[in-house]
Scaffold this motif. Structure first.
Motif, PDB file in Angstrom:
ATOM      1  N   ASP A 193       0.842  -1.110  -0.113  1.00 48.05           N
ATOM      2  CA  ASP A 193      -0.003   0.037  -0.032  1.00 48.05           C
ATOM      3  C   ASP A 193       0.837   1.456  -0.049  1.00 48.05           C
ATOM      4  O   ASP A 193       0.516   2.032  -0.717  1.00 48.05           O
ATOM      5  N   ALA A 194       1.902   1.328   0.859  1.00 45.29           N
ATOM      6  CA  ALA A 194       2.771   2.320   0.546  1.00 45.29           C
ATOM      7  C   ALA A 194       3.620   2.477  -0.631  1.00 45.29           C
ATOM      8  O   ALA A 194       3.779   3.613  -1.110  1.00 45.29           O
ATOM      9  N   ILE A 195       3.820   1.586  -1.189  1.00 50.34           N
ATOM     10  CA  ILE A 195       4.572   1.393  -2.499  1.00 50.34           C
ATOM     11  C   ILE A 195       3.613   1.980  -3.458  1.00 50.34           C
ATOM     12  O   ILE A 195       4.126   2.854  -4.357  1.00 50.34           O
ATOM     13  N   ALA A 231       1.103   4.108  -2.933  1.00 52.33           N
ATOM     14  CA  ALA A 231       0.939   5.707  -2.988  1.00 52.33           C
ATOM     15  C   ALA A 231       2.149   6.324  -3.115  1.00 52.33           C
ATOM     16  O   ALA A 231       1.935   7.605  -3.592  1.00 52.33           O
ATOM     17  N   GLN A 232       3.250   5.830  -3.061  1.00 50.62           N
ATOM     18  CA  GLN A 232       4.480   6.496  -3.645  1.00 50.62           C
ATOM     19  C   GLN A 232       4.827   6.322  -4.936  1.00 50.62           C
ATOM     20  O   GLN A 232       5.547   7.417  -5.728  1.00 50.62           O
ATOM     21  N   TYR A 233       4.602   5.143  -5.481  1.00 58.88           N
ATOM     22  CA  TYR A 233       5.263   4.693  -7.151  1.00 58.88           C
ATOM     23  C   TYR A 233       4.195   4.514  -8.077  1.00 58.88           C
ATOM     24  O   TYR A 233       4.524   4.312  -9.250  1.00 58.88           O
ATOM     25  N   GLY A 234       2.886   4.288  -7.531  1.00 60.23           N
ATOM     26  CA  GLY A 234       1.930   4.047  -8.496  1.00 60.23           C
ATOM     27  C   GLY A 234       1.532   2.384  -8.450  1.00 60.23           C
ATOM     28  O   GLY A 234       1.854   1.819  -7.304  1.00 60.23           O
ATOM     29  N   ASP A 235       0.793   2.110  -9.502  1.00 62.52           N
ATOM     30  CA  ASP A 235       0.181   0.636  -9.472  1.00 62.52           C
ATOM     31  C   ASP A 235       1.215  -0.472  -9.476  1.00 62.52           C
ATOM     32  O   ASP A 235       1.190  -1.844  -9.320  1.00 62.52           O
TER      33      ASP A 235
END
Length: 595
Positions: free
Chosen positions: A92-94, A96-100
């Motif tokens: 979920d954090a990835i 939010a920061q990098y996309g899908d």
């Protein structure tokens, strides 16, 4: 940090040289992209590394950075409600920061570093604590009180501690050891995933993991701290059963590991669990769940890490004194990943190409289940139950992964595709399945439900076994050639199968059945079976017995609400009155009925 150099790349396997004092299972960063990898073989100056990310574009000459540590997980507040990949990266954090899509080499902390948690101490200054003692707690969700424990290797007196809001990296207490040295304690611990967390002693499994699934709780129960295997061909309902157990089992914490399964199945979990009301707490189920997602489109090497990541997190909550249930779906995909890596290592293949150590790896995973007392001056009783799905090709239970699993577990829920195609769910074959916990749990059932439970279960088993024997005869000569007693056996067994064992996972009121309701359902079926036998032996026509209207009421008893179990008393009275009416049929009426 020390460096080595890549000399060979073969899919997820990378061979490196010039590493400084490498050790087995050491975590390394591979290539210019700094991909996560783990050393799995040392041969002379060469180290073989399984890489947990896509290796396209990585070539010889690129560096390999040693970290000096084993593959570990972070343990502390923030685990519950999280979804991780196989090496505990927070998806979920990835996103939010990098996309899908997950960028290669990305490394975000598993536990949020900026979130503050309200720490409430339960010890005071000058108290003596040892490894495993609880020093305070954090209300992680409304359903889970997260206990903060003294980490491994520490013991002494509390020098300072206070109630306040802290991040997981801020000291919550200071410990003064016997040597006078002061050690700061935070809310975060790290543990290598391949090493089981220690405990004081293991205890006998003497209480069931109540699942609410009638065929499991009655015929093939699993104990708290027990192990179970769910093998079956494609489409037989393995994932649905594991979802049901995650939703309804009487465990405090659920750890769900999706190991190599399709992405849409994990999507179902992500969509359902945040919405499903938890019958234990009244909150949403996600508030006591940790998800590990390593779907089929993720690198195969991470599948092995995912099951050990999941069980290490589960052990951590077990040490707090919780009852934890871990669902692994499916261990066959993990075994296939081991086979692929073993082939690239050029190891001698075993049966069907699987490595020779397949059985020991599977056993090492399941052996970490159990009911135990934690470390500490006041040990806490916790349990870790492990339910693993197996997907043998074509439903062949003689396949190596199934056989290796059966040697390690004590419950076998064999799924039958014929039952699934006949819309009989759960499609657990009552003739092939078994539970080695049944005898151990009899004392619990007798105490909680009375001896009638064990009596009903034995009679139900006998009827189902007798039905299987009679079916062979029916195929040869037809049902009309059977005696009245044998035809009643078939009808009673049919009632057990369709009115008791068959259960709707998506039907409100039937998705979960308490033990007491299960007992009452079996009671009415067994009552009808006994009275039917007496009536038939007394001359009542078989057709009249089989046509009794009360049989429809028995079939509908599964929809009786849990809050209205007194309705079964009414149903039993109806059964008794129905047979009284049949016994009062005069001789002339019976002759006419026969004609």
């Amino acid at each position: 940090m020390t460096h080595g150099e890549i000399v060979k790349v073969a899919g997820p396997l990378v061979v490196a040289k010039a590493l400084t004092n490498p050790q087995m299972y050491e975590l390394v960063r591979v290539g210019d992209a700094k991909l996560f990898g783990e050393i799995i073989e040392l041969r002379g100056e060469m180290a073989s590394i399984q890489v947990y990310e896509e290796t396209s574009g990585v070539g010889p000459g690129e560096p390999v950075i040693q970290t000096g540590s084993l593959l570990t997980v972070e343990l502390g507040p923030g685990l519950i409600t999280s979804i991780y990949d196989g090496i505990q990266r927070p998806l979920d954090a990835i996103r939010a920061q990098y996309g899908d899509f997950i960028p290669r080499g990305v490394a975000l902390p598993a536990l949020p570093r900026d979130r503050k948690w309200h720490f409430v101490p339960c010890v005071k200054v000058d108290d003596v604590v040892v490894e495993g003692d609880i020093i305070g707690s954090v209300q992680e969700t409304r359903a889970v009180l997260h206990q903060i424990m003294v980490p491994k290797g520490l013991a002494g007196r509390i020098a300072s501690i206070a109630e306040n809001d802290f991040t997981v990296e801020e000291p919550v207490a200071v410990l003064r050891t016997e040597s006078g040295e002061e050690q700061s304690m935070t809310m975060i611990q790290r543990w290598p995933v391949r090493n089981g967390r220690p405990y004081t002693r293991r205890m006998a499994p003497d209480a069931p993991l109540v699942t609410g699934q009638r065929i499991i709780d009655s015929l093939f129960p699993v104990a708290k701290g027990g192990t179970a295997c769910v093998p079956g061909p494609f489409g037989s309902g393995k994932t649905v059963i594991q979802h049901q157990l995650a939703k309804w089992a009487n465990a405090d914490i659920i750890v769900y590991v999706g190991c190599g399964e399709r992405g849409n199945e994990m999507t179902d979990v992500l969509q359902e669990f945040p919405q499903l009301k938890d019958p234990r707490t009244g909150e949403v189920l996600m508030n006591r769940t940790v998800l590990i997602a390593n779907t089929s489109n993720m690198p195969v090497a991470a599948r092995e890490a995912s099951v050990f990541t999941g069980i290490t997190i589960a052990e951590y909550f077990r040490d707090m004194g919780y009852s934890v249930a871990l669902m692994a779906d499916s261990t066959s995909r993990w075994a296939e990943a081991m086979r692929e890596i073993s082939g690239r290592l050029e190891e001698m293949p075993g049966e069907e190409g699987y490595p020779a150590y397949l059985a020991s790896r599977v056993a090492a995973f399941y052996e970490r289940a159990g009911r135990s007392l934690s470390l500490g001056s006041q040990p806490r009783e916790g349990s870790l139950s492990v339910i693993g799905a197996v997907s043998p090709p074509g439903g062949d239970f003689s396949e190596p992964v199934v056989q290796a699993t059966l040697r390690a577990v004590r419950v076998f829920w064999a799924l039958d595709s014929r039952l699934a195609y006949a819309r009989h769910f759960p499609a657990i074959d009552w003739l092939q399945s078994y539970s080695l916990y049944s005898n151990l749990l009899e004392r619990f059932y007798d105490k909680e439900l009375g001896e009638r439970w064990s009596q009903d279960i034995r009679e139900a088993r006998a009827l189902l076994q007798k039905e299987a024997e009679l079916q062979e005869l029916v195929r040869l000569v037809g049902v009309d050639a059977l005696s009245v007693a044998d035809r009643l056996v078939l009808e009673s067994a049919k009632s057990i199968r369709e009115d008791f064992l068959q259960q709707g996972a998506f039907t409100e009121g039937d998705s979960y059945t308490s033990l007491r309701k299960q007992l009452r359902m079996l009671d009415v079926i067994m009552l009808w079976s006994h009275l039917a036998g007496k009536a038939a032996s007394g001359g009542v026509p078989l057709g009249a017995v089989l046509a009794m209207p009360v049989r429809i009421e028995i079939a509908r008893s599964k929809s009786i609400p849990e809050a209205n179990l007194a309705a079964f008393d009414t149903l039993e009275n109806s059964i008794g009155k129905g047979f009284e009416a049949l016994s009062e049929m005069d001789t002339t009426a019976r002759e006419e009925y026969h004609e």
